[in-house]
Scaffold this motif. Structure first.
Motif, PDB file in Angstrom:
ATOM      1  N   LYS A 119     -15.963 -37.023  11.453  1.00  9.46           N
ATOM      2  CA  LYS A 119     -14.916 -35.941  11.396  1.00  9.46           C
ATOM      3  C   LYS A 119     -15.466 -34.763  12.541  1.00  9.46           C
ATOM      4  CE  LYS A 119     -11.862 -37.329   8.322  1.00  9.46           C
ATOM      5  NZ  LYS A 119     -12.390 -38.657   8.101  1.00  9.46           N
ATOM      6  N   PHE A 120     -14.850 -33.889  13.026  1.00 16.98           N
ATOM      7  CA  PHE A 120     -15.259 -32.519  13.761  1.00 16.98           C
ATOM      8  C   PHE A 120     -15.278 -31.329  12.795  1.00 16.98           C
ATOM      9  CE2 PHE A 120     -14.088 -29.179  16.850  1.00 16.98           C
ATOM     10  CZ  PHE A 120     -15.221 -28.881  17.045  1.00 16.98           C
ATOM     11  N   LEU A 121     -16.436 -30.695  12.599  1.00 22.89           N
ATOM     12  CA  LEU A 121     -16.203 -29.443  11.604  1.00 22.89           C
ATOM     13  C   LEU A 121     -16.520 -28.365  12.467  1.00 22.89           C
ATOM     14  CD1 LEU A 121     -18.341 -30.555   8.569  1.00 22.89           C
ATOM     15  CD2 LEU A 121     -15.791 -31.016   9.069  1.00 22.89           C
ATOM     16  N   THR A 140     -16.156  -9.068   9.133  1.00 24.03           N
ATOM     17  CA  THR A 140     -16.902  -9.694   7.957  1.00 24.03           C
ATOM     18  C   THR A 140     -16.786 -11.227   8.107  1.00 24.03           C
ATOM     19  OG1 THR A 140     -16.051  -7.895   6.429  1.00 24.03           O
ATOM     20  CG2 THR A 140     -16.530  -9.902   5.367  1.00 24.03           C
ATOM     21  N   ALA A 141     -17.923 -11.960   7.827  1.00 22.98           N
ATOM     22  CA  ALA A 141     -18.098 -13.096   8.201  1.00 22.98           C
ATOM     23  C   ALA A 141     -17.253 -14.045   7.236  1.00 22.98           C
ATOM     24  CB  ALA A 141     -19.484 -13.760   8.075  1.00 22.98           C
ATOM     25  N   THR A 142     -17.029 -15.291   7.665  1.00 27.96           N
ATOM     26  CA  THR A 142     -16.193 -16.182   6.751  1.00 27.96           C
ATOM     27  C   THR A 142     -16.901 -17.455   6.186  1.00 27.96           C
ATOM     28  OG1 THR A 142     -14.010 -17.651   6.356  1.00 27.96           O
ATOM     29  CG2 THR A 142     -15.381 -17.515   8.689  1.00 27.96           C
ATOM     30  N   ASN A 143     -16.759 -17.802   4.915  1.00 23.13           N
ATOM     31  CA  ASN A 143     -17.291 -19.049   4.628  1.00 23.13           C
ATOM     32  C   ASN A 143     -16.504 -20.333   4.780  1.00 23.13           C
ATOM     33  OD1 ASN A 143     -15.560 -18.522   2.470  1.00 23.13           O
ATOM     34  ND2 ASN A 143     -16.950 -18.976   1.030  1.00 23.13           N
ATOM     35  N   ASP A 144     -15.266 -20.121   5.306  1.00 25.62           N
ATOM     36  CA  ASP A 144     -14.265 -21.331   5.775  1.00 25.62           C
ATOM     37  C   ASP A 144     -15.041 -22.597   6.508  1.00 25.62           C
ATOM     38  OD1 ASP A 144     -12.359 -19.928   4.251  1.00 25.62           O
ATOM     39  OD2 ASP A 144     -11.396 -19.221   6.077  1.00 25.62           O
ATOM     40  N   VAL A 145     -14.420 -23.504   6.364  1.00 25.34           N
ATOM     41  CA  VAL A 145     -14.981 -25.040   6.951  1.00 25.34           C
ATOM     42  C   VAL A 145     -13.823 -25.522   7.284  1.00 25.34           C
ATOM     43  CG1 VAL A 145     -16.321 -26.985   7.158  1.00 25.34           C
ATOM     44  CG2 VAL A 145     -17.243 -25.031   5.771  1.00 25.34           C
ATOM     45  N   ILE A 146     -13.312 -25.779   8.626  1.00 24.53           N
ATOM     46  CA  ILE A 146     -12.192 -26.756   8.947  1.00 24.53           C
ATOM     47  C   ILE A 146     -12.743 -28.071   9.703  1.00 24.53           C
ATOM     48  CG2 ILE A 146     -10.533 -24.777   8.952  1.00 24.53           C
ATOM     49  CD1 ILE A 146     -10.829 -24.651  11.904  1.00 24.53           C
ATOM     50  N   GLN A 147     -11.751 -28.786   9.493  1.00 23.35           N
ATOM     51  CA  GLN A 147     -12.268 -30.458  10.070  1.00 23.35           C
ATOM     52  C   GLN A 147     -10.870 -30.762  10.801  1.00 23.35           C
ATOM     53  OE1 GLN A 147     -13.501 -33.302   7.276  1.00 23.35           O
ATOM     54  NE2 GLN A 147     -11.246 -33.807   6.687  1.00 23.35           N
ATOM     55  N   PHE A 148     -11.361 -31.622  11.711  1.00 25.24           N
ATOM     56  CA  PHE A 148     -10.566 -32.291  12.575  1.00 25.24           C
ATOM     57  C   PHE A 148     -10.805 -33.722  12.273  1.00 25.24           C
ATOM     58  CE2 PHE A 148      -9.084 -34.465  16.777  1.00 25.24           C
ATOM     59  CZ  PHE A 148      -7.706 -34.111  16.611  1.00 25.24           C
ATOM     60  N   ASP A 149      -9.577 -34.563  12.133  1.00 20.22           N
ATOM     61  CA  ASP A 149      -9.892 -35.947  12.059  1.00 20.22           C
ATOM     62  C   ASP A 149      -9.421 -36.630  13.307  1.00 20.22           C
ATOM     63  OD1 ASP A 149      -9.021 -38.621  11.178  1.00 20.22           O
ATOM     64  OD2 ASP A 149      -8.759 -38.269   9.234  1.00 20.22           O
ATOM     65  N   PRO A 150     -10.157 -37.366  13.861  1.00 17.15           N
ATOM     66  CA  PRO A 150      -9.832 -38.120  15.008  1.00 17.15           C
ATOM     67  C   PRO A 150      -8.775 -39.109  14.967  1.00 17.15           C
ATOM     68  CG  PRO A 150     -11.974 -38.868  14.465  1.00 17.15           C
ATOM     69  CD  PRO A 150     -11.615 -37.697  13.574  1.00 17.15           C
ATOM     70  N   PHE A 151      -8.506 -39.749  13.876  1.00 18.91           N
ATOM     71  CA  PHE A 151      -7.669 -40.760  13.535  1.00 18.91           C
ATOM     72  C   PHE A 151      -6.291 -40.110  13.568  1.00 18.91           C
ATOM     73  CE2 PHE A 151     -11.651 -42.481  11.945  1.00 18.91           C
ATOM     74  CZ  PHE A 151     -11.698 -43.205  12.794  1.00 18.91           C
ATOM     75  N   CYS A 384     -19.644 -26.575  21.332  1.00 18.54           N
ATOM     76  CA  CYS A 384     -19.517 -27.979  21.781  1.00 18.54           C
ATOM     77  C   CYS A 384     -20.150 -28.851  20.833  1.00 18.54           C
ATOM     78  CB  CYS A 384     -20.103 -28.272  23.429  1.00 18.54           C
ATOM     79  SG  CYS A 384     -21.565 -27.858  23.398  1.00 18.54           S
ATOM     80  N   ALA A 385     -19.588 -29.979  20.755  1.00 17.55           N
ATOM     81  CA  ALA A 385     -20.241 -31.350  19.960  1.00 17.55           C
ATOM     82  C   ALA A 385     -19.661 -32.430  20.176  1.00 17.55           C
ATOM     83  CB  ALA A 385     -19.728 -30.724  18.294  1.00 17.55           C
ATOM     84  N   VAL A 386     -20.312 -33.623  19.855  1.00 23.07           N
ATOM     85  CA  VAL A 386     -19.875 -34.741  20.399  1.00 23.07           C
ATOM     86  C   VAL A 386     -19.878 -35.747  19.084  1.00 23.07           C
ATOM     87  CG1 VAL A 386     -22.330 -35.709  20.780  1.00 23.07           C
ATOM     88  CG2 VAL A 386     -20.231 -36.729  21.893  1.00 23.07           C
TER      89      VAL A 386
END
Length: 389
Positions: A119-121, A140-151, A384-386
Motif C-alpha cells: 500500500k502507498f501511504l 495546523t498540522a493533521t494526523n490523517d493517514v490516507i492510503q492508495f491500493d494498487p490493486f 516520492c516513494a517506491v
C-alpha cells in the motif's frame, strides 16, 4: 421454444476475453500485465476496458500478489492535483485518481509518504490556502493517514497518527511505519514524540521519544533501524543521527554521522541498506555512507542539464531521490540558469525539470541513463516513494 431461443441469443452475444483461450486463463494473462500497460489495454475494446476497471480484475491481481512496481511522485506543480506514477517495466507515467475528499483550493505540504504491505501511504502534513502572492498562511498540522491500493486503484483513510505533525522523519522498518519529530503548529512547536504504525492491525502505538526535538528532519531505514537526521540548529546535534532499534525499543545516537550543518535535509534514500544522498552543496555529487571508514564517499555527480544559450552547467536542486533494486532514481528538480557578466549574474532564471535519470550502482563506475520524463509535471519533488512487487 422461447427458452431455446433465449439461450441461443446469449451464446451468440458472448465474446471471449481473448479468442481461443478460456476466460479464466485469459484473465490471468491480463492480470500479469503491470499498471503501465492498463491505459493501452483499455483502448483495445469496451470489454477489456470494463474488465481492467472491474473488482474482478483487482481481485485476480491481489490473489496472486501481482501489484507491479510503482514509483509515486508529486512535484510542486501538482500540489493541488493528482500524484503521478511511473511503471519501470512499461516505461510509462500515468496519473493516480484524485483523492476524493481533497479540497482543490488547498495545498498539502509537510507530509511524508512511504510504501508498506503493498500500500502507498501519505501521512500527516498540513493543508493551507495561499494568498495572491503565494505566501503560506498559518496552518495546523493533521494526523490523517490516507492510503492508495494498487490493486483496486482507490484511496481510503486508515488509522490516524496519535499526534498531528508536519515536516517530520518517516521510514519503514520490519514491515512497520515509524515517524518522529516534526511540528504541529505554524508557531513551530518542535516535537520529540515518535510512534509506529502496524498496517496489519491498522493501529498506531507510541514509542520512546527522541532525545532532541527535530523539525524539517529526514528519516530512513538501514539494517532494520530507523534513522532520524537533521532538523536542529545546533551544529553538533545536526551532525548526530538518532537511531531507533525496533527490537530493543530504544534510541541511541551516532556522533558525526550527518554531512550537513544546515537545518534543511538533502535528498536521501537507501538501496540494500546502503545510504545514499545527493550533496547539492558539492556539485550535486551522489555519495554513500561507508560504515567501515565512518565517512561519506563520492560516487560522482548527477549529470548536468545543458542549455544551448549558456556555456556552463547550471546548478541543480530540489531533486527527488529514491532507490529501486540496484538503481538510484533522480527525479525532477530545478536548475538555476544564469549568465556571467563582469563578475555578476544576469538573466537569472529558475528552470523546472521533468527529467528522470537513473544511476545503476552495480559495477565499478556508475552508469547513468535517462528514462521517460515525468508526464505533465515539472519542478521540485515534494514526495516520492517506491512500491516493489
Amino acid at each position: 421454444m422461447d427458452n431455446k431461443g433465449t439461450t441461443s441469443s446469449r451464446d451468440e452475444s458472448y465474446q471471449p476475453i481473448i479468442p481461443g483461450l478460456p476466460d479464466d486463463l485469459a484473465m490471468r494473462c491480463l492480470a500479469k500485465l503491470s499498471h503501465g500497460y492498463h491505459g493501452l489495454l483499455e483502448v483495445v475494446c469496451s470489454r477489456w476496458r470494463s474488465l481492467i476497471r472491474s473488482s474482478e480484475y483487482a481481485c485476480a491481481k491481489a490473489q496472486e500478489g501481482w501489484s507491479g512496481n510503482w514509483l509515486f511522485v508529486l512535484t510542486e506543480e501538482q500540489i493541488k492535483g493528482p500524484w503521478n506514477v511511473y511503471d519501470p517495466e512499461a516505461d510509462r507515467w500515468h496519473p493516480l485518481p484524485p483523492i476524493p475528499w481533497a479540497n482543490s483550493n488547498q495545498r498539502h505540504l509537510g507530509f511524508s509518504c512511504v510504501c508498506v504491505a503493498k500500500k502507498f501511504l501519505v501521512i500527516g502534513g498540513y493543508y493551507t490556502p495561499s494568498d495572491a502572492l503565494g505566501q503560506l498562511k498559518k496552518f495546523t498540522a493533521t494526523n490523517d493517514v490516507i492510503q492508495f491500493d494498487p490493486f483496486s486503484k482507490q484511496w481510503s483513510k486508515v488509522a490516524s497518527m496519535r499526534v498531528a505533525r508536519s515536516n517530520f522523519a518517516c521510514a519503514v522498518a520490519h514491515g512497520k511505519v515509524y515517524v518522529a519529530g516534526g511540528c504541529n503548529l505554524s508557531s513551530a512547536i518542535t516535537l520529540t514524540h515518535a510512534e509506529v504504525y502496524d498496517p496489519v492491525e491498522d493501529r498506531w502505538q507510541e514509542i520512546p521519544p527522541m532525545s532532541i526535538a527535530r523539525e524539517d528532519c529526514v528519516g530512513f531505514s538501514s539494517g532494520g533501524f530507523f534513522y532520524v537526521v537533521a532538523g536542529t540548529d545546533n551544529r553538533e546535534e545536526q551532525k548526530t543521527a538518532e537511531i531507533f532499534d525496533p527490537v530493543k525499543g530504544s534510541w541511541y545516537s551516532q556522533q558525526n554521522f550527518w554531512l550537513f550543518f544546515r537545518i534543511m535535509p538533502c535528498p536521501v534514500t537507501t538501496v540494500e541498506d546502503c545510504i545514499y544522498i545527493i550533496d547539492d552543496w558539492d556539485g550535486n555529487n551522489v555519495k554513500y555512507w561507508d560504515a567501515l571508514s565512518g565517512c561519506w564517499v563520492n560516487i560522482g555527480p548527477v549529470p548536468s542539464v545543458r542549455f544551448s544559450d549558456i556555456s556552463h552547467a547550471p546548478k541543480g536542486f530540489g531533486f527527488g531521490l529514491i532507490g529501486f533494486r540496484n538503481d538510484l532514481y533522480v527525479i525532477g528538480g530545478k536548475v538555476l540558469k544564469w549568465e556571467p557578466s563582469d563578475g555578476h549574474w544576469r538573466n537569472v532564471e529558475i528552470v523546472k525539470l521533468n527529467v528522470v535519470r537513473i544511476c545503476k550502482l552495480s559495477g565499478r563506475q556508475p552508469e547513468w541513463r535517462e528514462v521517460r520524463s515525468i508526464r505533465g509535471s515539472h519542478g521540485a519533488v515534494v514526495g516520492c516513494a517506491v512500491l516493489e512487487e
